[in-house]
Enzyme design. Sequence first.
Site, PDB file in Angstrom:
ATOM      1  N   ILE A 145       1.299  -1.408  -0.028  1.00 23.60           N
ATOM      2  CA  ILE A 145       0.117  -0.043  -0.070  1.00 23.60           C
ATOM      3  C   ILE A 145       0.838   0.919   0.016  1.00 23.60           C
ATOM      4  O   ILE A 145       0.526   2.722  -0.495  1.00 23.60           O
ATOM      5  CB  ILE A 145      -0.780   0.216   1.326  1.00 23.60           C
ATOM      6  N   ASP A 146       1.873   1.179   0.324  1.00 21.37           N
ATOM      7  CA  ASP A 146       2.943   2.651   0.360  1.00 21.37           C
ATOM      8  C   ASP A 146       3.394   3.236  -0.916  1.00 21.37           C
ATOM      9  O   ASP A 146       4.008   3.735  -0.840  1.00 21.37           O
ATOM     10  CB  ASP A 146       4.426   1.914   1.837  1.00 21.37           C
ATOM     11  N   MET A 190      -1.612   5.543   6.630  1.00 23.18           N
ATOM     12  CA  MET A 190      -0.302   4.995   7.099  1.00 23.18           C
ATOM     13  C   MET A 190       1.012   5.568   6.119  1.00 23.18           C
ATOM     14  O   MET A 190       0.379   6.125   4.756  1.00 23.18           O
ATOM     15  CB  MET A 190      -0.327   3.504   6.344  1.00 23.18           C
ATOM     16  N   GLY A 191       2.226   4.625   6.042  1.00 21.03           N
ATOM     17  CA  GLY A 191       2.544   5.634   5.307  1.00 21.03           C
ATOM     18  C   GLY A 191       4.497   6.561   5.565  1.00 21.03           C
ATOM     19  O   GLY A 191       4.324   7.432   6.046  1.00 21.03           O
ATOM     20  N   ARG A 192       5.464   5.304   6.482  1.00 20.39           N
ATOM     21  CA  ARG A 192       6.386   4.860   7.700  1.00 20.39           C
ATOM     22  C   ARG A 192       7.290   5.599   6.741  1.00 20.39           C
ATOM     23  O   ARG A 192       7.489   7.060   7.893  1.00 20.39           O
ATOM     24  CB  ARG A 192       7.098   3.761   8.135  1.00 20.39           C
ATOM     25  N   GLU A 246       1.916   8.920   8.779  1.00 18.83           N
ATOM     26  CA  GLU A 246       2.197   8.068  10.078  1.00 18.83           C
ATOM     27  C   GLU A 246       3.110   8.493  10.512  1.00 18.83           C
ATOM     28  O   GLU A 246       4.214   8.810  11.483  1.00 18.83           O
ATOM     29  CB  GLU A 246       1.978   6.888  10.434  1.00 18.83           C
ATOM     30  N   ARG A 302      -5.873  -1.224   4.346  1.00 20.48           N
ATOM     31  CA  ARG A 302      -4.880  -2.267   4.067  1.00 20.48           C
ATOM     32  C   ARG A 302      -6.279  -3.096   3.787  1.00 20.48           C
ATOM     33  O   ARG A 302      -6.274  -4.055   3.358  1.00 20.48           O
ATOM     34  CB  ARG A 302      -3.382  -2.138   4.118  1.00 20.48           C
TER      35      ARG A 302
END
Lengths: 423, 423
Positions: A145-146, A190-192, A246, A302
Amino acid sequence: MSKLKGNLIFGQSGGPTSVINASAAGVFIEALKHSDTIENVYGAHHGIAGILNEDFFLMNEEDSEELELLKYTPSSALGSVRYKLADPAKDDTDYKRMLEVFKKYNIRYFFYNGGNDSMDTVNKISQYMEEHGWEMRAMGVCKTIDNDLVGTDHCPGYGSAAKYVATTLTEVYQDATVYDSPQITVVEIMGRHAGWLAASAALARVAGFGPDLIYLPEVPFTVEQLYKDVDKVLEKKNKVIIAVSEGISDADGVFLAESIGAIEVDSFGHKQLSGTGAVVEDLLKERYDVKIRTLEFSLMQRAAAHLASATDIEEAFNCGAVAVNEAVNGKTGYMVGLKRNYDTAAYDVSYALIPLAEVANAEKAFPSEWINEEGNNVTDDYIDYALPLIQGETEMPKINGLPRFAKLKKVQGGNPTSYLDRA
Amino acid sequence: MSKLKGNLIFGQSGGPTSVINASAAGVFIEALKHSDTIENVYGAHHGIAGILNEDFFLMNEEDSEELELLKYTPSSALGSVRYKLADPAKDDTDYKRMLEVFKKYNIRYFFYNGGNDSMDTVNKISQYMEEHGWEMRAMGVCKTIDNDLVGTDHCPGYGSAAKYVATTLTEVYQDATVYDSPQITVVEIMGRHAGWLAASAALARVAGFGPDLIYLPEVPFTVEQLYKDVDKVLEKKNKVIIAVSEGISDADGVFLAESIGAIEVDSFGHKQLSGTGAVVEDLLKERYDVKIRTLEFSLMQRAAAHLASATDIEEAFNCGAVAVNEAVNGKTGYMVGLKRNYDTAAYDVSYALIPLAEVANAEKAFPSEWINEEGNNVTDDYIDYALPLIQGETEMPKINGLPRFAKLKKVQGGNPTSYLDRA
């Protein structure tokens, strides 16, 4: 050229997506067509751990209707894993074991579905087997998903997550603006390290309901800028909608989420972030005496297969099927990804083989030229790129008004051991 | 009998749902058919505040296609409000003002969409107007995701929220069980005093993916019971999925979110009341050394129109239309609700008029006979009750892969004043 005969094993790794099982369906359905070359098609239980433990299912036993339903079943039907293989130069215990299992089951085709960590895993295994004279075809099937894998235009899994984010924002927007009183709504996405998924919040503006501000990990975050930005929006209207990744962090790369709470670290050494939205809320409360609400799209972004993009499902499936075909035709050491033809007006993709070494452990950041000057939103070039990826609705069947997911028999095809203590 | 001629005003109140606009569509579309009786159809901007401020839109000016699209547009298209009218015996300022506005615009039909507070509002207004000789028809149209109104089998808005909760749980279940390692997943669901919506998590078990434990506000919550319950689940498997109502409280009625453990000091030294799910997570962390993840369905559960139940949309629409018809035929002082025929095998509902006084400020708790003996789940009788309410998929149109919501012109039909300071 005579084809390499033997058995196939496929594993799923890393964080789930809505369409990782669509890729599994692509691998299984295509592989089962090649029975002259591939006799047994195994599905590894919990990825690499399933191989090490001789714990895998014989997919030949599954009903074809259920394999089709994998297209509409979120997460990883075979189970995922975050076990990290050592560098074989330092410790080749697991590799030896894998070679033993491959020999025992005559595994000649190894396919692994995952992100950059997983591509690194496939690459290491592929090299080790070659060095030790075990002829096989090892292929990676990309998913995340990233959307942060290099070499591919985009990653299966991204379009569906982006469709969830954008759709949910259009809906939440209606709710977050319903009262006459001022309100700030913060949405954590999300997404580090890469802002691709947070950026997809901007797709909601195509429907007229985009967030006012989007903060990506690619832009160093400062409280001063946040206040300046929110002040500016509040000058014009009394509702502010903010999408935050995030992974937003300061100029030194320190995650905002690290300033409070416990940060969990997984077996890859990745920091598990959560609570970034809550920290932003705290910062806003410090300055603004208005209602502030924070939403986390959490696992839903996700796992929401009911909102998967038909384009994404199709591409995820094809990536799996192409991997099988290319491997049967002799290719090994590649990841199957997507190549886009930008010269046509209509969306046009083909499937490409990217050397695993190029993909392994690399990360593709959100392009700086698609971030606006103020660093608080994304440009229309991004919309042009991403909008085609969320097109089309899933054909997920429903029973009793609820999703009907694939039901696999999971007939054991190995001989499970406790090689890995997985307790 | 000659019909009462005049104008109509409709307002939306309280927390949004996915189908509150479907009821608005029902009122508007039906009212516009009665042009011999009702000349102007007004939509109040922010509910009762719009009436007091003479701020309302002339719905006769809207395109009929857009009014139809209200069926698929979440939240309150006219704007909502939480302004509470005083007891007229103590302070009748607002009532006097309302009478003034009703006279000025010849308002003879007043419809209000909301929960029990709103029904109280309609009731008070209705009585005041009658006492002051202003002939009119006042009707309530029920809505609430909480499903806690008395006199009706269920409330429009509930079925869609329940469908969101159950569907999302089936999907999240796949994600929350994907790794081999133990994991506890906590899902926080809305419902301050009634457990109806938290109970809807159980509908996911029809698809095979229900939560292991469900905690409702109707059962006093204790940490000892939580530990006992989780211990028991963990004896059998290494994944636990827990649905908690935001409103769980102890035997004295003190919300868990209010209890000692809930007070957190943030990075600025502020005391914060964190969410109920987060408190449960903290309690679990004290005893279990496993991965724990907490999800909040937050605004999504009441705004996710893309997952609205077709049954709910239809009933919400009909409640609005029936209110108009009954009022034109002389009825006043009622809420339109739903009556279910339990003697037929097929789901069978009709529309019922419930005196406002019966509904006003009363709350219907989740029935104790539908709670299991251990107090940690709901019985199949609840499933039988609720499953019909989540049937059918929305026909929400999409453009560019995103929802196409109603676009109202909102032609001002009043003469907005600042009677209420709404800043």
